[in-house]
Design a protein around this motif. Structure first.
Motif, PDB file in Angstrom:
ATOM      1  N   LEU A 103      -3.057  43.696 -18.798  1.00 23.32           N
ATOM      2  CA  LEU A 103      -3.764  42.418 -18.906  1.00 23.32           C
ATOM      3  C   LEU A 103      -3.346  41.943 -20.532  1.00 23.32           C
ATOM      4  N   GLY A 104      -3.272  42.547 -21.148  1.00 16.40           N
ATOM      5  CA  GLY A 104      -3.034  42.254 -22.702  1.00 16.40           C
ATOM      6  C   GLY A 104      -1.769  41.581 -22.824  1.00 16.40           C
ATOM      7  N   LEU A 149       7.877  35.923  -6.863  1.00 15.35           N
ATOM      8  CA  LEU A 149       7.028  34.671  -6.521  1.00 15.35           C
ATOM      9  C   LEU A 149       7.199  33.364  -7.452  1.00 15.35           C
ATOM     10  N   HIS A 150       7.810  33.595  -8.467  1.00 18.79           N
ATOM     11  CA  HIS A 150       8.156  32.545  -9.458  1.00 18.79           C
ATOM     12  C   HIS A 150       6.905  31.690  -9.662  1.00 18.79           C
ATOM     13  N   LEU A 151       5.800  32.195 -10.431  1.00 17.61           N
ATOM     14  CA  LEU A 151       4.714  31.645 -10.771  1.00 17.61           C
ATOM     15  C   LEU A 151       5.211  30.544 -11.724  1.00 17.61           C
ATOM     16  N   PRO A 152       4.225  29.559 -11.938  1.00 19.08           N
ATOM     17  CA  PRO A 152       4.199  28.572 -12.926  1.00 19.08           C
ATOM     18  C   PRO A 152       4.330  29.416 -14.361  1.00 19.08           C
ATOM     19  N   GLN A 153       5.097  28.902 -15.283  1.00 22.73           N
ATOM     20  CA  GLN A 153       5.388  29.510 -16.553  1.00 22.73           C
ATOM     21  C   GLN A 153       4.074  29.646 -17.439  1.00 22.73           C
ATOM     22  N   LYS A 154       2.947  28.914 -17.071  1.00 22.86           N
ATOM     23  CA  LYS A 154       1.795  28.964 -17.748  1.00 22.86           C
ATOM     24  C   LYS A 154       0.595  29.263 -16.733  1.00 22.86           C
ATOM     25  N   ALA A 155       1.023  30.392 -16.250  1.00 26.60           N
ATOM     26  CA  ALA A 155       0.000  30.737 -15.099  1.00 26.60           C
ATOM     27  C   ALA A 155       0.481  32.453 -14.813  1.00 26.60           C
ATOM     28  N   LEU A 156      -0.865  33.235 -14.924  1.00 24.49           N
ATOM     29  CA  LEU A 156      -0.654  34.615 -14.365  1.00 24.49           C
ATOM     30  C   LEU A 156      -1.769  35.305 -13.429  1.00 24.49           C
ATOM     31  N   ILE A 157      -1.413  36.126 -12.815  1.00 20.13           N
ATOM     32  CA  ILE A 157      -2.180  36.904 -11.920  1.00 20.13           C
ATOM     33  C   ILE A 157      -2.796  37.959 -12.866  1.00 20.13           C
ATOM     34  N   GLY A 158      -4.228  37.973 -13.227  1.00 17.76           N
ATOM     35  CA  GLY A 158      -4.830  38.982 -14.207  1.00 17.76           C
ATOM     36  C   GLY A 158      -5.443  40.082 -13.425  1.00 17.76           C
ATOM     37  N   GLY A 159      -5.707  40.016 -11.921  1.00 14.76           N
ATOM     38  CA  GLY A 159      -6.264  41.160 -11.200  1.00 14.76           C
ATOM     39  C   GLY A 159      -6.434  40.661  -9.954  1.00 14.76           C
ATOM     40  N   VAL A 160      -6.514  41.625  -9.122  1.00 23.98           N
ATOM     41  CA  VAL A 160      -6.725  41.670  -7.414  1.00 23.98           C
ATOM     42  C   VAL A 160      -7.490  42.481  -7.003  1.00 23.98           C
ATOM     43  N   ILE A 161      -8.524  41.928  -6.194  1.00 19.43           N
ATOM     44  CA  ILE A 161      -9.414  42.784  -5.370  1.00 19.43           C
ATOM     45  C   ILE A 161      -9.180  42.865  -4.224  1.00 19.43           C
ATOM     46  N   ARG A 162      -9.141  44.161  -3.657  1.00 24.97           N
ATOM     47  CA  ARG A 162      -8.699  44.392  -2.388  1.00 24.97           C
ATOM     48  C   ARG A 162      -9.648  45.573  -1.611  1.00 24.97           C
ATOM     49  N   GLY A 163     -10.762  44.832  -0.854  1.00 28.46           N
ATOM     50  CA  GLY A 163     -11.770  45.563  -0.563  1.00 28.46           C
ATOM     51  C   GLY A 163     -12.483  46.153  -1.627  1.00 28.46           C
ATOM     52  N   GLU A 164     -12.768  47.307  -1.565  1.00 27.22           N
ATOM     53  CA  GLU A 164     -13.652  48.200  -2.839  1.00 27.22           C
ATOM     54  C   GLU A 164     -12.680  48.566  -4.154  1.00 27.22           C
ATOM     55  N   GLU A 165     -11.208  48.108  -4.061  1.00 28.50           N
ATOM     56  CA  GLU A 165     -10.390  48.587  -5.040  1.00 28.50           C
ATOM     57  C   GLU A 165     -10.236  47.302  -5.770  1.00 28.50           C
ATOM     58  N   THR A 166      -9.873  47.322  -7.254  1.00 25.58           N
ATOM     59  CA  THR A 166      -9.588  46.454  -8.193  1.00 25.58           C
ATOM     60  C   THR A 166      -8.260  46.727  -9.043  1.00 25.58           C
ATOM     61  N   GLN A 197      -1.427  41.428  -0.087  1.00 26.52           N
ATOM     62  CA  GLN A 197      -1.816  41.294   1.255  1.00 26.52           C
ATOM     63  C   GLN A 197      -2.849  40.252   1.796  1.00 26.52           C
ATOM     64  N   VAL A 198      -2.938  39.953   2.866  1.00 28.16           N
ATOM     65  CA  VAL A 198      -3.950  39.007   3.571  1.00 28.16           C
ATOM     66  C   VAL A 198      -5.277  39.736   3.274  1.00 28.16           C
ATOM     67  N   GLY A 199      -6.380  38.768   2.886  1.00 26.03           N
ATOM     68  CA  GLY A 199      -7.503  39.190   2.329  1.00 26.03           C
ATOM     69  C   GLY A 199      -7.508  39.602   1.000  1.00 26.03           C
ATOM     70  N   ASP A 200      -6.618  39.767   0.384  1.00 27.59           N
ATOM     71  CA  ASP A 200      -6.692  39.772  -1.206  1.00 27.59           C
ATOM     72  C   ASP A 200      -7.584  38.799  -1.842  1.00 27.59           C
ATOM     73  N   LYS A 201      -8.301  39.157  -2.923  1.00 27.59           N
ATOM     74  CA  LYS A 201      -8.866  38.152  -3.877  1.00 27.59           C
ATOM     75  C   LYS A 201      -8.079  38.184  -4.973  1.00 27.59           C
ATOM     76  N   VAL A 202      -7.453  37.132  -5.479  1.00 27.18           N
ATOM     77  CA  VAL A 202      -6.644  36.877  -6.464  1.00 27.18           C
ATOM     78  C   VAL A 202      -6.939  36.354  -7.731  1.00 27.18           C
ATOM     79  N   ILE A 203      -7.226  36.876  -9.076  1.00 30.51           N
ATOM     80  CA  ILE A 203      -7.689  36.147 -10.141  1.00 30.51           C
ATOM     81  C   ILE A 203      -6.503  35.598 -10.580  1.00 30.51           C
ATOM     82  N   VAL A 204      -6.381  34.377 -11.152  1.00 30.35           N
ATOM     83  CA  VAL A 204      -5.411  33.583 -11.478  1.00 30.35           C
ATOM     84  C   VAL A 204      -5.743  33.082 -12.932  1.00 30.35           C
TER      85      VAL A 204
END
Length: 225
Positions: A20-21, A176-193, A203-210
């Motif tokens: 994350l840092g 995935l070639h994300l835009p240069q000024k964006a990053l995925i900081g976290g993913v919540i999958r069910g009870e796991e982070t 995966q389908v159903g993932d909550k993605v924090i950008v």
């Protein structure tokens, strides 16, 4: 804007060189002067190779004398994302005491969020609670659930849901070639982070924090449609 005072953000200090840092520094170094403090010497070497314009310092985040030597009092924003919630809160409070306008601390214990207004830390980031706290709801073209802003830094924090099988679920993040000024900081999958690295696959159903700068948001939205 911080409170009622407009702060011109030029210099940012990050403590904690985890995934994350690193990703936060990578995003911010394009527009700000970033200093990153990490206690692990080998990790510092790697960060120095991976980051182009960030000053990487080997040292203990809890060493206030070190932080002051590295310009703490000249920073406008202080971001603490070490693995230790208490260290993040304490160093953020010290930074505030030395005149830093905006402090952001990563915490794992949700109880800390309830006292954030009282202890002086401006923003407490709890990856699990970003999903729950729909501070603002936006009607956007992507499957967006929540959005908030890191005030004082232009980046926005957006939560998307992977609604169906598509190229997001078929490739690793690094492909995935994300835009240069964006990053995925976290993913919540069910009870796991997860704090994902480049080998992570959605995966389908993932909550993605950008975390994204405003100019990158349209491209991110398009990816999650």
């Amino acid at each position: 804007q911080i409170g009622r005072k407009q702060v011109d953000v030029k210099r940012i200090m990050i403590v904690g060189g985890s995934g994350l840092g690193y990703e936060t520094a990578r995003l911010l170094e394009q527009d700000y002067q970033v200093t990153l403090v990490e206690r692990d010497k080998d990790r510092c070497r790697l960060l120095s190779e991976l980051l182009n314009d960030t000053l990487v310092i080997h040292g203990d985040a809890s060493d206030i004398d070190l932080l002051r030597e590295e310009g703490l009092e000249d920073m406008q924003v202080f971001i603490a994302v070490t693995a230790n919630s208490e260290t993040n809160i304490i160093t953020s409070l010290m930074a505030k005491n030395y005149g830093v306008a905006k402090t952001i601390a990563r915490v794992e214990n949700k109880e800390y969020t309830y006292i954030s207004q009282n202890i002086g830390v401006d923003t407490l980031i709890n990856v699990k609670l970003i999903a729950a706290n729909n501070i603002f709801r936006y009607v956007r073209k992507g499957r967006v659930e929540a959005l908030t802003t890191l005030h004082g830094v232009e980046a926005e924090v957006i939560e998307f849901v992977v609604a169906k099988e598509n190229r997001l679920t078929r490739k690793k993040l690094r492909d995935l070639h994300l835009p240069q000024k964006a990053l995925i900081g976290g993913v919540i999958r069910g009870e796991e982070t997860f704090i994902p690295n480049g080998d992570f696959q959605l995966q389908v159903g993932d909550k993605v924090i950008v975390f994204a700068m405003p100019e990158a948001i349209p491209a991110i939205e398009k990816m999650f449609r």
